[in-house]
Design a protein around this motif. Sequence first.
Motif, short mmCIF file in Angstrom:
data_model
loop_
_atom_site.label_atom_id
_atom_site.label_comp_id
_atom_site.label_asym_id
_atom_site.label_seq_id
_atom_site.Cartn_x
_atom_site.Cartn_y
_atom_site.Cartn_z
N VAL A 1 1.41 5.46 63.42
CA VAL A 1 1.41 4.75 62.13
C VAL A 1 0.11 3.96 61.99
N GLY A 2 -0.37 3.42 63.11
CA GLY A 2 -1.62 2.67 63.08
C GLY A 2 -2.79 3.50 62.55
N MET A 3 -2.79 4.81 62.87
CA MET A 3 -3.85 5.68 62.36
C MET A 3 -3.73 5.84 60.85
N ALA A 4 -2.49 5.85 60.34
CA ALA A 4 -2.30 5.91 58.88
C ALA A 4 -2.84 4.64 58.23
N TYR A 5 -2.56 3.50 58.84
CA TYR A 5 -3.10 2.23 58.34
C TYR A 5 -4.63 2.25 58.35
N ALA A 6 -5.20 2.83 59.42
CA ALA A 6 -6.65 2.87 59.53
C ALA A 6 -7.26 3.71 58.41
N THR B 1 9.28 -4.11 58.69
CA THR B 1 8.13 -3.52 59.36
C THR B 1 8.24 -2.00 59.35
N LEU B 2 9.40 -1.47 59.74
CA LEU B 2 9.59 -0.02 59.79
C LEU B 2 9.57 0.59 58.40
N LEU B 3 10.06 -0.15 57.39
CA LEU B 3 10.01 0.34 56.01
C LEU B 3 8.56 0.53 55.57
N ALA B 4 7.73 -0.46 55.87
CA ALA B 4 6.31 -0.34 55.55
C ALA B 4 5.67 0.81 56.33
N PHE B 5 6.03 0.95 57.61
CA PHE B 5 5.50 2.05 58.43
C PHE B 5 5.81 3.41 57.79
N ALA B 6 7.04 3.57 57.29
CA ALA B 6 7.44 4.85 56.70
C ALA B 6 6.63 5.13 55.44
N PHE B 7 6.53 4.15 54.54
CA PHE B 7 5.81 4.36 53.28
C PHE B 7 4.32 4.60 53.52
N ILE B 8 3.73 3.89 54.47
CA ILE B 8 2.31 4.08 54.74
C ILE B 8 2.06 5.45 55.35
N SER B 9 2.94 5.89 56.25
CA SER B 9 2.77 7.21 56.87
C SER B 9 2.87 8.32 55.82
N PHE B 10 3.95 8.32 55.04
CA PHE B 10 4.12 9.35 54.00
C PHE B 10 3.04 9.22 52.92
N GLY B 11 2.51 7.99 52.73
CA GLY B 11 1.52 7.75 51.69
C GLY B 11 0.18 8.43 51.92
N ILE B 12 -0.06 8.87 53.16
CA ILE B 12 -1.31 9.58 53.46
C ILE B 12 -1.41 10.86 52.62
N ILE B 13 -0.27 11.50 52.35
CA ILE B 13 -0.28 12.77 51.61
C ILE B 13 -0.77 12.57 50.17
N PRO B 14 -0.18 11.64 49.36
CA PRO B 14 -0.73 11.42 48.02
C PRO B 14 -2.13 10.79 48.04
N LEU B 15 -2.45 10.03 49.09
CA LEU B 15 -3.79 9.44 49.20
C LEU B 15 -4.85 10.54 49.27
N MET C 1 -6.70 10.35 59.26
CA MET C 1 -5.65 10.62 60.25
C MET C 1 -5.71 12.09 60.66
N PRO C 2 -5.71 12.38 61.97
CA PRO C 2 -5.80 13.79 62.41
C PRO C 2 -4.50 14.55 62.18
N TRP C 3 -4.56 15.86 62.31
CA TRP C 3 -3.41 16.78 62.23
C TRP C 3 -2.62 16.58 60.94
N TYR C 4 -3.35 16.45 59.86
CA TYR C 4 -2.73 16.33 58.54
C TYR C 4 -2.18 17.69 58.11
N PRO C 5 -0.99 17.78 57.50
CA PRO C 5 -0.06 16.67 57.18
C PRO C 5 1.02 16.46 58.23
N PHE C 6 0.93 17.18 59.39
CA PHE C 6 2.01 17.09 60.39
C PHE C 6 2.20 15.68 60.91
N LEU C 7 1.10 15.02 61.33
CA LEU C 7 1.23 13.70 61.95
C LEU C 7 1.73 12.63 60.99
N PRO C 8 1.23 12.57 59.74
CA PRO C 8 1.80 11.58 58.81
C PRO C 8 3.30 11.78 58.57
#
Length: 468
Positions: free
Chosen positions: A72-77, A386-400, A413-420
Motif C-alpha cells: 500500500v505504501g507504494m500506492a501512496y508513493a 486506516t485500512l479503508l484508506a489503504f483500500a481506496f488508495i490501492s484501487f485508486g492507482i487504476i483510475p489514476l 507502483m510496479p506490476w500494475y494492475p496486479f499489485l494495486p
Amino acid sequence: MKNIFKKESVENYVKADSHLVRSLHAKDLVALGIGAVIGTGIFILPGHEAALHAGPAVSIAFLIAALVSGMVGMAYAEFSSAMPVAGSAYSFGSVIYGEFVGWLLGWALILEYFLAVSAEATGFASYFNNNILAAIGVHVPKALQAGPMEGGVINLTAALIVLVVAVIILHGVDLSKRIENTAVVIKVAIIILFIVVGIFYIKSSNYVPFYPKQFHSSPWGLGGISTAAATVFFAFIGFDALAANSAETVDPGKNVVKGIIGTVIVAVILYVAFSFVLTGVVNYSKLNVDDPAAYALQVVGLSGWNKIITIGALIGIFTAMITMFFGGSRLVYALGRDGLLPKFMGKITKKHAVPTNAIIIATIVQTFFAGMVPLTELASLINAGTLLAFAFISFGIIPLRKRKDIVNEGFKMPWYPFLPILSGLLSVYFIIMLPNLTKISVTSWLILGVIFYFAYGLHHSKLQNNEQ
C-alpha cells in the motif's frame, strides 16, 4: 442536489499549499516514517496481541501486516509523486473519486490520527509511570493514572505529553525534523539492544505451541493471526502521514518513495525480531501488559536493562506521536482549506508556516481522549479507517493511471494492475477480520461524517461553490 462526486484539480491544491515550505528530504521522511511506525505498535501491541490473538505467531502476524502495508505504501508513493499536496488520502480521493469519497476518507482518517496520538500518549504514560516514576519512589495516585472508564479521574501523564508534542508541532517542520532525526537513531539502537540481550534468555519451550489452538478461528484457522495483523495496522498509518507531508517535501516524486520503502524495510526487521524474542523470553499468556519489553526483562532479573528499554520505549512512542500529530493536523488543515471544515482551520500562520488553528483543534481533542479513554479501547477503534484508506488508495492507482490530465514523471507502483488490486483486496480482508465492535464504532463515525457533509460541508465547499 449538487454534484457530490465533483472532482478537485491538482493545480488548485498545489496553489493552495504554496505557503507551506518544502524542506523535507528522503532521510527526514525515513526518520518521520520510522518515528510513526516504531512506537506503541512495537513497544506495547506485541504483548497484547500475543496474549489475546496469536501466541508466539504474533511475529508472523506483524510480518504480514508490514508486507501488506509496504504494498500500500507504494500506492501512496505513486499518488504523492503525481500529486505532491497536503491531505494525503483525502486529497488523493477528492481528485480521483470525487469530493464525497475524499471527504469520507478524510473524516475516517481524522479519527485515526487523533486516536493514534491519544493511544501513543497512554502507552507513554504506562511506561513512564510504571518504570520511571516508580523507580524514583514517586507514585502517581490512581485518580491521576486513569480516566473514568478505569475508575480514575484523568490520565494526567498522557494528557501532559500531548501538550508537549503540540508545542513542538507549533514551532514548525524544522524543529520536528531535528527531534525525529536524532530520536530515531536512539530508539532503533535500543530496540536492537533488547533483541540482542533477549536472545540469550529465550526458552524454546515458550514457542510451543507456536500458534495455540484456541486462536485457530476461521477463515482457514488463521483468524487469530489475521486479527493480530489487523490490530497493528494503525502503526502503519505512518505511510499516510508521510504522504500528508508531500507538500513540504523536496522532490516528492523521488523522496516520498524512498521514505516509504526505507520505513518498510526497517519496520519488517524490527517488528518481527522484537516480537519473536519477546515471546521467547516470556510465555505469551503472561504478556497482556502495557509495557511488555520492560516486563520481560524484569521477569528474567535484568532490572538495569529494564530502565534502558524503558527510555527507548519513551523516545519511540514520543517520536511516533510527533509524526501522527503532524499528519493529523495537516489533514484538518486540508479539510479547512477546502471549506469542508470551518475555514479558520485551513489558515497558515506566517511565523512558523504551520496551520496553527488546525493544530490547536487537534491538541484539544487528542488531550481529551488521552486523558479519559484507556489504551485498549483506543487501539481497537483505530484500524478500520486506516485500512479503508489503504483500500481506496490501492484501487485508486487504476483510475489514476487513466487520467491524461495528471502527469507523473516520478515513481509508479510496479506490476500494475496486479499489485494495486492485491493490496486493495488484502486491505478489505483485514477490515473484515477486525473485531465487530471496531467495525460498528467506525461505521457510526462514518454515518456522522455523512450527516456533517450534507449539513455543512456541501454548502461551504470551495469546489461546489466554484471558489479557487
